[in-house]
Design a protein around this motif. Structure first.
Motif, PDB file in Angstrom:
ATOM      1  N   ILE A  89       0.839  -1.200   0.000  1.00 31.38           N
ATOM      2  CA  ILE A  89       0.000   0.000   0.000  1.00 31.38           C
ATOM      3  C   ILE A  89       0.876   1.254   0.000  1.00 31.38           C
ATOM      4  CG2 ILE A  89      -1.830   1.250   1.190  1.00 31.38           C
ATOM      5  CD1 ILE A  89      -2.552  -1.358   2.621  1.00 31.38           C
ATOM      6  N   PRO A  90       0.856   2.047  -1.069  1.00 31.18           N
ATOM      7  CA  PRO A  90       1.573   3.328  -1.052  1.00 31.18           C
ATOM      8  C   PRO A  90       0.922   4.300  -0.070  1.00 31.18           C
ATOM      9  CG  PRO A  90       1.045   2.630  -3.299  1.00 31.18           C
ATOM     10  CD  PRO A  90       0.239   1.776  -2.375  1.00 31.18           C
ATOM     11  N   CYS A  91       1.758   5.054   0.636  1.00 35.56           N
ATOM     12  CA  CYS A  91       1.288   6.056   1.590  1.00 35.56           C
ATOM     13  C   CYS A  91       2.152   7.314   1.474  1.00 35.56           C
ATOM     14  CB  CYS A  91       1.380   5.545   3.025  1.00 35.56           C
ATOM     15  SG  CYS A  91       0.327   4.141   3.420  1.00 35.56           S
ATOM     16  N   HIS A 105      10.339   3.974  15.382  1.00 40.47           N
ATOM     17  CA  HIS A 105       9.553   5.059  15.942  1.00 40.47           C
ATOM     18  C   HIS A 105       9.376   6.268  15.050  1.00 40.47           C
ATOM     19  CE1 HIS A 105      12.761   8.060  16.747  1.00 40.47           C
ATOM     20  NE2 HIS A 105      13.547   7.004  16.788  1.00 40.47           N
ATOM     21  N   HIS A 106       9.986   6.342  13.890  1.00 39.77           N
ATOM     22  CA  HIS A 106       9.907   7.562  13.093  1.00 39.77           C
ATOM     23  C   HIS A 106       8.463   7.878  12.699  1.00 39.77           C
ATOM     24  CE1 HIS A 106      14.422   7.521  11.830  1.00 39.77           C
ATOM     25  NE2 HIS A 106      14.218   8.119  12.984  1.00 39.77           N
ATOM     26  N   SER A 107       8.158   9.178  12.658  1.00 33.46           N
ATOM     27  CA  SER A 107       6.779   9.612  12.485  1.00 33.46           C
ATOM     28  C   SER A 107       6.148   9.114  11.191  1.00 33.46           C
ATOM     29  CB  SER A 107       6.693  11.143  12.544  1.00 33.46           C
ATOM     30  OG  SER A 107       7.463  11.738  11.511  1.00 33.46           O
ATOM     31  N   ASP A 108       6.947   8.993  10.124  1.00 31.18           N
ATOM     32  CA  ASP A 108       6.387   8.536   8.851  1.00 31.18           C
ATOM     33  C   ASP A 108       6.123   7.033   8.835  1.00 31.18           C
ATOM     34  OD1 ASP A 108       9.170   8.054   8.827  1.00 31.18           O
ATOM     35  OD2 ASP A 108       9.245   8.073   6.643  1.00 31.18           O
ATOM     36  N   HIS A 109       6.282   6.388   9.986  1.00 28.61           N
ATOM     37  CA  HIS A 109       5.924   4.971  10.121  1.00 28.61           C
ATOM     38  C   HIS A 109       4.867   4.738  11.200  1.00 28.61           C
ATOM     39  CE1 HIS A 109       9.122   3.165   7.523  1.00 28.61           C
ATOM     40  NE2 HIS A 109       9.584   4.397   7.675  1.00 28.61           N
ATOM     41  N   THR A 139      11.257  -5.108   6.723  1.00 32.02           N
ATOM     42  CA  THR A 139      12.529  -4.535   7.173  1.00 32.02           C
ATOM     43  C   THR A 139      12.468  -3.038   7.446  1.00 32.02           C
ATOM     44  OG1 THR A 139      13.211  -4.248   4.862  1.00 32.02           O
ATOM     45  CG2 THR A 139      13.852  -6.308   5.957  1.00 32.02           C
ATOM     46  N   GLY A 140      11.315  -2.399   7.234  1.00 32.11           N
ATOM     47  CA  GLY A 140      11.214  -0.974   7.515  1.00 32.11           C
ATOM     48  C   GLY A 140      12.273  -0.190   6.772  1.00 32.11           C
ATOM     49  N   ASP A 141      13.114   0.529   7.552  1.00 36.13           N
ATOM     50  CA  ASP A 141      14.174   1.337   6.955  1.00 36.13           C
ATOM     51  C   ASP A 141      15.556   0.780   7.282  1.00 36.13           C
ATOM     52  OD1 ASP A 141      12.115   2.910   6.096  1.00 36.13           O
ATOM     53  OD2 ASP A 141      12.619   4.660   7.312  1.00 36.13           O
ATOM     54  N   SER A 142      15.653  -0.534   7.490  1.00 46.12           N
ATOM     55  CA  SER A 142      16.973  -1.162   7.669  1.00 46.12           C
ATOM     56  C   SER A 142      17.461  -1.591   6.282  1.00 46.12           C
ATOM     57  CB  SER A 142      16.896  -2.309   8.682  1.00 46.12           C
ATOM     58  OG  SER A 142      15.921  -3.270   8.323  1.00 46.12           O
ATOM     59  N   LEU A 143      17.213  -2.827   5.884  1.00 43.69           N
ATOM     60  CA  LEU A 143      17.477  -3.232   4.502  1.00 43.69           C
ATOM     61  C   LEU A 143      16.377  -2.656   3.631  1.00 43.69           C
ATOM     62  CD1 LEU A 143      18.925  -4.827   2.295  1.00 43.69           C
ATOM     63  CD2 LEU A 143      17.638  -6.859   3.031  1.00 43.69           C
ATOM     64  N   VAL A 147       2.360   2.252   9.957  1.00 41.59           N
ATOM     65  CA  VAL A 147       1.153   2.978   9.546  1.00 41.59           C
ATOM     66  C   VAL A 147       1.507   4.451   9.327  1.00 41.59           C
ATOM     67  CG1 VAL A 147      -1.286   3.377   9.995  1.00 41.59           C
ATOM     68  CG2 VAL A 147      -0.148   1.420  11.066  1.00 41.59           C
ATOM     69  N   PRO A 148       2.039   4.790   8.172  1.00 46.64           N
ATOM     70  CA  PRO A 148       2.307   6.200   7.874  1.00 46.64           C
ATOM     71  C   PRO A 148       1.031   7.037   7.871  1.00 46.64           C
ATOM     72  CG  PRO A 148       3.452   4.751   6.329  1.00 46.64           C
ATOM     73  CD  PRO A 148       2.484   3.901   7.082  1.00 46.64           C
TER      74      PRO A 148
END
Length: 255
Positions: free
Chosen positions: A8-10, A57-61, A131-135, A32-33
């Motif tokens: 799902i693009p957000c 924890h970043h807000s865009d997630h 992997t979120g923002d890791s890989l 959940v952006p």
């Protein structure tokens, strides 16, 4: 019954994912952006959300978590180590954790680097990893909190998963990541081919994720740091794998 995966693009360049177990009806969302696209995807399919899994924890997630929880009653799951800066958790996971989605076991483990509390969610029998923002697709996240050594250890752990595993990452950064990768390996045939496919996908407005880990291993310079040819390309033939990774990350930061 295999799990169903929905990308799902957000926002402007984020992705979230729904994973649905058709046998039990359980459904999870990963990060959940924004709640609106998730609620629409659930409604379109007639699915009920069971759980919200948070990678970091970043807000865009996490900005859509409160609204999504209120609308669905889904339980919120994240790392205990990061609970102080995540939305209120219904389940706080230890460093090495496990949960279930229907009959499927979900392994959770730390992947620090982008943030120190970042975790990944791995469903071995479905060959899925979130992997979120890791890989990331053809790249890795910036080191906002962690060290190069931490991120290299995280990427090495992810690289050891089954090569058929689909890597579900959090952003549409593939094209720019590939442009950078080509500065290091301009003759990499797999990378050149991937660049062409990515250009076609983006031209038609389609996502470039998820991606098989095997493709990442063939084209992602951050995973390819152990290769002698890549060490030679950055002028550090005697560097350790972690040192090579750190140099590549520094170059990407300046790119």
């Amino acid at each position: 019954m295999p799990l169903e995966l929905v990308t799902i693009p957000c926002l402007s360049d984020n992705y979230t994912y729904l994973v649905h177990d058709g046998e039990t009806g359980e459904t999870a969302v990963i990060d959940v952006p924004d709640s609106a696209p998730v609620l629409k995807a659930l409604s379109d399919r007639g699915w009920t959300l069971s759980a919200i899994w948070l990678t970091h924890h970043h807000s865009d997630h996490i900005d859509g978590v409160a609204e999504l929880r209120a609308a669905t009653g889904a339980m919120v799951i994240g790392a205990a180590a990061d609970a102080h800066r995540l939305p209120p958790l219904d389940l706080a996971l230890p460093d090495e954790g496990a949960l279930t989605l229907g009959r499927h076991t979900v392994e959770t483990f730390p992947v620090p680097g982008h943030t120190v509390g970042h975790i990944a969610f791995h469903i071995p029998d479905a060959k899925l990893v979130f992997t979120g923002d890791s890989l990331m697709s053809a790249g890795c996240g910036r080191l906002f909190e962690g060290t190069p050594a931490q991120m290299w250890a995280s990427l090495s752990r992810l690289a050891d998963l089954h090569p058929d595993t689909l890597v579900c990452s959090g952003h549409e950064y593939t094209a720019s990541n590939i442009r950078f990768a080509l500065t290091l390996e301009p003759a990499n045939a797999a990378l050149i081919s991937r660049s062409e496919r990515v250009a076609a996908l983006r031209a038609s407005g389609r996502p470039t994720v998820p991606v098989p880990l095997s493709e990442e291993l063939a084209t992602n310079p951050f995973l390819r740091a152990p290769l002698p040819a890549l060490k030679a390309a950055i002028g550090k033939p005697d560097a350790s794998d972690a040192e090579c990774f750190a140099e590549i990350r520094a170059r990407k930061d300046r790119f």
